[in-house]
Design a protein around this motif. Sequence first.
Motif: not given
Length: 328
Positions: A53-69, A99-104, A108-110
Amino acid sequence: MQYRTLGKTGFEVSEVSLGTWQVGGRWGEPFSERNAERIINEAIDAGVNFIDTADVYSDGASEAAVASVVKGRSENIYVATKCGRQIQPHTAEGYTAQRLTGYVEDSLRNMKTDTIDLIQLHCPPTEIYARPEIFEAFDRLKEQGKIRNLGVSVELVDEALMAMQYPNVTTVQIIYNMFRLKPSEVFFSKAKENNVGIIVRVPLASGLLTGKMSRATTFGPDDHRSFNRNGEAFDKGETFSGVEYGLGLEAVEQLKKLFPGQEPLAAWAIRWVLMAEEVSTVIPGASRPEQVASNIEASGLPALSAQQMQGVEQIYDKYIRPSVHAQW
């Protein structure tokens, strides 16, 4: 499902895995959490244990959905995400360790997790590969337990080769398909020498290699296959692998003759990718659960014959090589 080792990570991953650029809906359509859950569960049910996934896919919604499942499953699933594409304008000057550390931290929060299995720089500008401080920042994140591994997603074969100069780079994600043969010429053997895992994206050339498209096929205005054919928004190689649409259709008609029978061309196109032993995993996307099942069928197909492999290369040489090969 068959499994392969993902380079230095040591992860044993499904050879056909899941990319989530369009998970939850077709490109350009609103994200659907319910559809995303169905797609991801379908993949895991079929033996997929690696999800990209990636943080820019659906503004983090993809990350959250993957992690939830993944959290709701008993299987051991490896999750890879990416960072860097939020930098706008997307130039080397915008890249800083802070900046990159902030994205990581945001990822993690997503994903509501303490550690990311694999974080990948998301197609950074070529100049970044000459900046060791960017790569060193991820060593600190690993020491802090926030990531397990670093990888890069690249546009160019030259970038893939440059990335491997950094010992902490464990994987390279790259476009490789029947319309993009260049990675197999030099990069694959170098990756094997360096024990770097190869993650193949865009195996179906944005759908061209499904064999289901025609000149009458239309795409929505928010679909990159409408607005990015000439690289208006990002590297044009991400859209139809940089192949002119009409030319791609001509080449596909010739490919169909190499693979007669009941299996769709899409499955053979993915199986073709897996013929390269250096490939660790291929990550086709899906916007519906049934597409997941179709993609995974490729893992069970027989090996391509020498005649078929040669035929693919001949079609590439005739239709694709002149306009594509030197660019990426």
